[in-house]
Design an enzyme around this catalytic site. Structure first.
Site, PDB file in Angstrom:
ATOM      1  N   GLU A   1       4.117  11.663 -35.312  1.00  0.00           N
ATOM      2  CA  GLU A   1       3.193  10.695 -35.904  1.00  0.00           C
ATOM      3  C   GLU A   1       1.845  10.651 -35.192  1.00  0.00           C
ATOM      4  O   GLU A   1       0.866  10.132 -35.729  1.00  0.00           O
ATOM      5  CB  GLU A   1       3.829   9.299 -35.886  1.00  0.00           C
ATOM      6  CG  GLU A   1       5.077   9.170 -36.730  1.00  0.00           C
ATOM      7  CD  GLU A   1       5.696   7.789 -36.595  1.00  0.00           C
ATOM      8  OE1 GLU A   1       6.602   7.466 -37.372  1.00  0.00           O
ATOM      9  OE2 GLU A   1       5.242   7.027 -35.681  1.00  0.00           O
ATOM     10  N   THR A   2       1.814  11.143 -33.977  1.00  0.00           N
ATOM     11  CA  THR A   2       0.602  10.979 -33.163  1.00  0.00           C
ATOM     12  C   THR A   2      -0.033  12.332 -32.830  1.00  0.00           C
ATOM     13  O   THR A   2       0.469  13.380 -33.232  1.00  0.00           O
ATOM     14  CB  THR A   2       0.950  10.261 -31.833  1.00  0.00           C
ATOM     15  OG1 THR A   2       1.675  11.179 -30.996  1.00  0.00           O
ATOM     16  CG2 THR A   2       1.767   9.011 -32.096  1.00  0.00           C
TER      17      THR A   2
ATOM     18  N   HIS B   1      -0.005  13.690 -30.026  1.00  0.00           N
ATOM     19  CA  HIS B   1       0.695  14.313 -28.889  1.00  0.00           C
ATOM     20  C   HIS B   1       0.934  15.806 -29.157  1.00  0.00           C
ATOM     21  O   HIS B   1       0.782  16.651 -28.274  1.00  0.00           O
ATOM     22  CB  HIS B   1       2.020  13.596 -28.649  1.00  0.00           C
ATOM     23  CG  HIS B   1       2.612  13.890 -27.324  1.00  0.00           C
ATOM     24  ND1 HIS B   1       3.938  14.188 -27.158  1.00  0.00           N
ATOM     25  CD2 HIS B   1       2.055  13.949 -26.097  1.00  0.00           C
ATOM     26  CE1 HIS B   1       4.177  14.415 -25.868  1.00  0.00           C
ATOM     27  NE2 HIS B   1       3.052  14.268 -25.208  1.00  0.00           N
TER      28      HIS B   1
HETATM   29  N1  LIG Z   1       7.667  16.582 -28.851  1.00  0.00           N
HETATM   30  C1  LIG Z   1       7.975  17.801 -28.276  1.00  0.00           C
HETATM   31  C2  LIG Z   1       7.930  18.024 -26.904  1.00  0.00           C
HETATM   32  N2  LIG Z   1       7.576  17.012 -26.073  1.00  0.00           N
HETATM   33  C3  LIG Z   1       7.812  17.066 -24.635  1.00  0.00           C
HETATM   34  C4  LIG Z   1       6.726  17.855 -23.883  1.00  0.00           C
HETATM   35  O1  LIG Z   1       6.845  19.251 -24.111  1.00  0.00           O
HETATM   36  C5  LIG Z   1       6.864  17.608 -22.375  1.00  0.00           C
HETATM   37  O2  LIG Z   1       8.144  18.014 -21.944  1.00  0.00           O
HETATM   38  C6  LIG Z   1       6.658  16.137 -22.022  1.00  0.00           C
HETATM   39  O3  LIG Z   1       5.403  15.719 -22.539  1.00  0.00           O
HETATM   40  C7  LIG Z   1       6.678  15.906 -20.506  1.00  0.00           C
HETATM   41  O4  LIG Z   1       5.714  16.705 -19.872  1.00  0.00           O
HETATM   42  N3  LIG Z   1       8.218  19.234 -26.401  1.00  0.00           N
HETATM   43  C8  LIG Z   1       8.581  20.277 -27.233  1.00  0.00           C
HETATM   44  O5  LIG Z   1       8.849  21.390 -26.755  1.00  0.00           O
HETATM   45  N4  LIG Z   1       8.639  20.083 -28.576  1.00  0.00           N
HETATM   46  C9  LIG Z   1       8.349  18.879 -29.133  1.00  0.00           C
HETATM   47  O6  LIG Z   1       8.408  18.741 -30.385  1.00  0.00           O
HETATM   48  C1  LIG Z   2       5.049  16.969 -30.427  1.00  0.00           C
HETATM   49  C2  LIG Z   2       5.541  15.663 -29.967  1.00  0.00           C
HETATM   50  O1  LIG Z   2       5.474  15.288 -28.802  1.00  0.00           O
HETATM   51  C3  LIG Z   2       5.998  14.762 -31.033  1.00  0.00           C
HETATM   52  O2  LIG Z   2       7.250  15.227 -31.493  1.00  0.00           O
HETATM   53  C4  LIG Z   2       6.130  13.341 -30.536  1.00  0.00           C
HETATM   54  O3  LIG Z   2       6.247  12.569 -31.685  1.00  0.00           O
HETATM   55  P1  LIG Z   2       5.220  11.379 -31.943  1.00  0.00           P
HETATM   56  O4  LIG Z   2       3.828  12.012 -32.066  1.00  0.00           O
HETATM   57  O5  LIG Z   2       5.669  10.744 -33.256  1.00  0.00           O
HETATM   58  O6  LIG Z   2       5.307  10.435 -30.765  1.00  0.00           O
END
Ligand SMILES: Nc1c(NC[C@H](O)[C@H](O)[C@H](O)CO)[nH]c(=O)[nH]c1=O
Ligand SMILES: CC(=O)[C@@H](O)COP(=O)(O)O
Length: 158
Positions: free
Chosen positions: A94-95, A97
């Site tokens: 959703e964000t 990130h």
């Molecule tokens: N949302 C996803 C993540 N999130 C975690 C980050 O990669 C990382 O481990 C965290 O931010 C701590 O540093 N990772 C993925 O590989 N795939 C995703 O969809």
């Molecule tokens: C790529 C990510 O970290 C994502 O899956 C996290 O989900 P959200 O952006 O909804 O917090």
């Protein structure tokens, strides 16, 4: 060319050298492990098809794709490893990130390869949803893990 118009597991094999004596590191992100395990299976199968024995492959896991850069560096700095394959799957949420992770890991993996002057392969899926990921991890569009492994092999044939 968009992945939808090609198969990730298909490649041109001319110019590929014998890599059966070369050693490979594979870093696998645990996030979306159903997908990343399928990527790993594709990568290891492709290496085996090119004569690489199991004992010439070092696998390490990291929590998420963001950590692939450092995990890749841990392996790339090893004199007994010739190439590193980084496997992950970052699915849009959703964000914003997603954007930060994808950008960081793409730049980070690039920097590691340049720093250690050896192939460090970006085998990271960045789909909008789970289905797009599955389609590219052994589904209708092939397997990104195959593509990452053959890319490592081709770079060692440079
Ligand atoms: N949302 C996803 C993540 N999130 C975690 C980050 O990669 C990382 O481990 C965290 O931010 C701590 O540093 N990772 C993925 O590989 N795939 C995703 O969809
Ligand atoms: C790529 C990510 O970290 C994502 O899956 C996290 O989900 P959200 O952006 O909804 O917090």
């Amino acid at each position: 060319m968009a992945t939808a118009l090609k198969n990730l597991s298909e490649y041109q094999s001319e110019g590929i050298r014998d890599v059966s004596a070369r050693r490979f590191g594979i870093v696998v992100a645990e996030w979306n492990h159903e997908v990343t395990e399928a990527l790993f299976e594709g990568a290891i199968a492709t290496l085996k098809q090119h004569g690489v024995p199991d004992e010439n492959v070092v696998r390490k896991n990291v929590p998420g794709s963001f950590e692939l850069s450092l995990g890749g560096q841990y392996l790339a700095q090893r004199p007994d490893i010739d190439a590193v394959i980084c496997l992950g799957c970052v699915i849009q949420g959703e964000t914003r990130h997603f954007d930060f992770i994808c950008s960081a890991v793409a730049h980070g993996i690039t920097e590691v390869g340049l720093k250690y002057n050896k192939p460090v392969i970006f085998g990271v899926l960045t789909p909008d949803n789970q289905q797009q990921a599955l389609d590219r991890a052994g589904g209708k569009h092939g397997n990104k893990g195959d593509e990452a492994a053959i890319t490592a092999i081709k770079m060692l044939s440079f």
